[in-house]
Design a protein around this motif. Structure first.
Motif, PDB file in Angstrom:
ATOM      1  N   UNK A   1       0.855  -1.171   0.000  1.00 37.01           N
ATOM      2  CA  UNK A   1       0.000   0.000   0.000  1.00 37.01           C
ATOM      3  C   UNK A   1       0.904   1.237   0.000  1.00 37.01           C
ATOM      4  N   UNK A   2       0.496   2.234  -0.710  1.00 37.63           N
ATOM      5  CA  UNK A   2       1.231   3.483  -0.768  1.00 37.63           C
ATOM      6  C   UNK A   2       1.420   4.045   0.649  1.00 37.63           C
ATOM      7  N   UNK A   3       2.622   4.537   0.929  1.00 38.58           N
ATOM      8  CA  UNK A   3       2.935   5.043   2.272  1.00 38.58           C
ATOM      9  C   UNK A   3       2.042   6.212   2.678  1.00 38.58           C
ATOM     10  N   UNK A   4       1.745   7.099   1.747  1.00 37.76           N
ATOM     11  CA  UNK A   4       0.874   8.240   2.057  1.00 37.76           C
ATOM     12  C   UNK A   4      -0.510   7.760   2.470  1.00 37.76           C
ATOM     13  N   UNK A   5      -1.027   6.787   1.730  1.00 40.66           N
ATOM     14  CA  UNK A   5      -2.355   6.263   2.033  1.00 40.66           C
ATOM     15  C   UNK A   5      -2.339   5.556   3.378  1.00 40.66           C
ATOM     16  N   UNK A   6      -1.316   4.777   3.640  1.00 46.50           N
ATOM     17  CA  UNK A   6      -1.233   4.078   4.919  1.00 46.50           C
ATOM     18  C   UNK A   6      -1.188   5.070   6.077  1.00 46.50           C
ATOM     19  N   UNK A   7      -0.417   6.136   5.931  1.00 44.86           N
ATOM     20  CA  UNK A   7      -0.333   7.147   6.987  1.00 44.86           C
ATOM     21  C   UNK A   7      -1.702   7.791   7.227  1.00 44.86           C
ATOM     22  N   UNK A   8      -2.394   8.129   6.169  1.00 41.90           N
ATOM     23  CA  UNK A   8      -3.717   8.732   6.299  1.00 41.90           C
ATOM     24  C   UNK A   8      -4.675   7.764   6.984  1.00 41.90           C
ATOM     25  N   UNK A   9      -4.615   6.489   6.607  1.00 47.35           N
ATOM     26  CA  UNK A   9      -5.501   5.498   7.222  1.00 47.35           C
ATOM     27  C   UNK A   9      -5.189   5.291   8.698  1.00 47.35           C
ATOM     28  N   UNK A  10      -3.912   5.290   9.046  1.00 44.92           N
ATOM     29  CA  UNK A  10      -3.540   5.197  10.467  1.00 44.92           C
ATOM     30  C   UNK A  10      -4.157   6.362  11.238  1.00 44.92           C
TER      31      UNK A  10
ATOM     32  N   UNK B   1     -14.223   3.738   3.030  1.00 46.55           N
ATOM     33  CA  UNK B   1     -14.467   4.895   2.177  1.00 46.55           C
ATOM     34  C   UNK B   1     -13.214   5.761   2.074  1.00 46.55           C
ATOM     35  N   UNK B   2     -12.547   5.966   3.192  1.00 47.19           N
ATOM     36  CA  UNK B   2     -11.316   6.754   3.184  1.00 47.19           C
ATOM     37  C   UNK B   2     -10.235   6.066   2.358  1.00 47.19           C
ATOM     38  N   UNK B   3     -10.086   4.760   2.526  1.00 44.58           N
ATOM     39  CA  UNK B   3      -9.104   3.986   1.766  1.00 44.58           C
ATOM     40  C   UNK B   3      -9.370   4.130   0.263  1.00 44.58           C
ATOM     41  N   UNK B   4     -10.600   3.948  -0.151  1.00 42.59           N
ATOM     42  CA  UNK B   4     -10.943   4.023  -1.567  1.00 42.59           C
ATOM     43  C   UNK B   4     -10.746   5.444  -2.101  1.00 42.59           C
ATOM     44  N   UNK B   5     -11.229   6.432  -1.351  1.00 44.13           N
ATOM     45  CA  UNK B   5     -11.108   7.826  -1.780  1.00 44.13           C
ATOM     46  C   UNK B   5      -9.644   8.241  -1.893  1.00 44.13           C
TER      47      UNK B   5
ATOM     48  N   UNK C   1      -6.367  -5.322  -5.913  1.00 41.91           N
ATOM     49  CA  UNK C   1      -6.708  -6.377  -4.952  1.00 41.91           C
ATOM     50  C   UNK C   1      -5.645  -6.491  -3.874  1.00 41.91           C
ATOM     51  N   UNK C   2      -4.379  -6.408  -4.256  1.00 42.69           N
ATOM     52  CA  UNK C   2      -3.292  -6.490  -3.271  1.00 42.69           C
ATOM     53  C   UNK C   2      -3.369  -5.343  -2.268  1.00 42.69           C
ATOM     54  N   UNK C   3      -3.666  -4.149  -2.743  1.00 40.05           N
ATOM     55  CA  UNK C   3      -3.799  -3.001  -1.843  1.00 40.05           C
ATOM     56  C   UNK C   3      -4.993  -3.183  -0.908  1.00 40.05           C
ATOM     57  N   UNK C   4      -6.068  -3.747  -1.444  1.00 36.74           N
ATOM     58  CA  UNK C   4      -7.232  -4.015  -0.594  1.00 36.74           C
ATOM     59  C   UNK C   4      -6.865  -4.990   0.517  1.00 36.74           C
ATOM     60  N   UNK C   5      -6.127  -6.050   0.196  1.00 37.20           N
ATOM     61  CA  UNK C   5      -5.731  -7.022   1.213  1.00 37.20           C
ATOM     62  C   UNK C   5      -4.781  -6.397   2.234  1.00 37.20           C
ATOM     63  N   UNK C   6      -3.967  -5.453   1.804  1.00 35.82           N
ATOM     64  CA  UNK C   6      -3.122  -4.719   2.751  1.00 35.82           C
ATOM     65  C   UNK C   6      -3.982  -3.852   3.674  1.00 35.82           C
ATOM     66  N   UNK C   7      -5.052  -3.286   3.130  1.00 37.96           N
ATOM     67  CA  UNK C   7      -5.997  -2.518   3.941  1.00 37.96           C
ATOM     68  C   UNK C   7      -6.638  -3.421   4.998  1.00 37.96           C
ATOM     69  N   UNK C   8      -7.072  -4.593   4.589  1.00 44.69           N
ATOM     70  CA  UNK C   8      -7.674  -5.552   5.526  1.00 44.69           C
ATOM     71  C   UNK C   8      -6.662  -5.928   6.606  1.00 44.69           C
ATOM     72  N   UNK C   9      -5.427  -6.144   6.217  1.00 45.46           N
ATOM     73  CA  UNK C   9      -4.364  -6.480   7.176  1.00 45.46           C
ATOM     74  C   UNK C   9      -4.186  -5.343   8.181  1.00 45.46           C
ATOM     75  N   UNK C  10      -4.220  -4.102   7.714  1.00 43.27           N
ATOM     76  CA  UNK C  10      -4.104  -2.942   8.595  1.00 43.27           C
ATOM     77  C   UNK C  10      -5.251  -2.917   9.598  1.00 43.27           C
ATOM     78  N   UNK C  11      -6.459  -3.207   9.144  1.00 38.52           N
ATOM     79  CA  UNK C  11      -7.599  -3.247  10.049  1.00 38.52           C
ATOM     80  C   UNK C  11      -7.424  -4.337  11.103  1.00 38.52           C
TER      81      UNK C  11
END
Length: 88
Positions: free
Chosen positions: A1-10, A50-54, A66-76
């Protein structure tokens, strides 16, 4: 997952945890709900998805893979206990 997106999601995860009372108020305002904890968690997960997708669309100019989505699930999953206990 992109580092910027991961930081925002955190940040969004921690924001959701700190504003658990808002989710509780929302759930209570809807009247009787059979399982308010599950419903509340659904609200939080929906907000984070919604934030992840946006953010993927905004930062990467495309939908998440799909890989980024699975990384999102892993983060959750990494924040599962915090998210479950963020409202009552």
């Amino acid at each position: 997952m992109d580092e910027k997106i991961q930081k925002i999601l955190e940040e969004k995860i921690h924001e959701s945890i700190s504003k658990g009372n808002e989710v509780t108020s929302l759930v209570k305002s809807l009247g009787h709900i059979e399982n308010p904890n599950v419903f509340g968690r659904g609200i939080i997960i929906g907000r984070l998805y919604n934030s992840f997708y946006y953010q993927s669309r905004r930062i990467l100019n495309r939908s998440p893979t799909d890989d980024e989505f699975y990384e999102f699930v892993k983060l959750l999953k990494e924040h599962k206990n915090e998210l479950e206990n963020s409202f009552s």
